[in-house]
Enzyme design. Structure first.
Site, mmCIF file in Angstrom:
data_model
loop_
_atom_site.group_PDB
_atom_site.id
_atom_site.type_symbol
_atom_site.label_atom_id
_atom_site.label_comp_id
_atom_site.label_asym_id
_atom_site.label_seq_id
_atom_site.Cartn_x
_atom_site.Cartn_y
_atom_site.Cartn_z
ATOM 1 N N ASP A 33 0.839 -1.194 0.000
ATOM 2 C CA ASP A 33 0.000 0.000 0.000
ATOM 3 C C ASP A 33 0.879 1.252 0.000
ATOM 4 O OD1 ASP A 33 0.928 0.386 2.615
ATOM 5 O OD2 ASP A 33 -0.908 -0.374 3.537
ATOM 6 N N SER A 34 0.264 2.409 0.115
ATOM 7 C CA SER A 34 1.014 3.661 0.010
ATOM 8 C C SER A 34 2.039 3.822 1.128
ATOM 9 C CB SER A 34 0.076 4.870 -0.034
ATOM 10 O OG SER A 34 -0.754 4.886 1.106
#
Length: 73
Positions: A33-34
């Site tokens: 994810d980010s």
């Protein structure tokens, strides 16, 4: 050029086998994810000894590899 380094770090972060990381693999497919991406970039910066400032969207391992190569030149 940086693919092996990126694959190794992705493998360490996700627990997947390094052979499962392909140039066309997307970060989301690999469960990144980010927040993971930020940490991945920090690890890469340490490995290659340069600052990486992403100013464009990278979706695949190859996109990131190409981006880093473009900044090296």
């Amino acid at each position: 050029m940086y693919f092996d380094m990126i694959a190794k770090i992705v493998s360490e972060r996700t627990g997947c086998d390094v052979s499962a990381v392909k140039p066309e693999s997307t970060f989301s497919e690999l469960g990144i994810d980010s927040l993971d991406t930020v940490e991945l970039l920090m690890n890469l910066e340490d490995e290659i000894g340069m600052e990486i400032e992403l100013n464009q969207k990278v979706e695949t391992i190859d996109d990131l590899d190409q981006f880093i190569q473009s900044k090296q030149g």
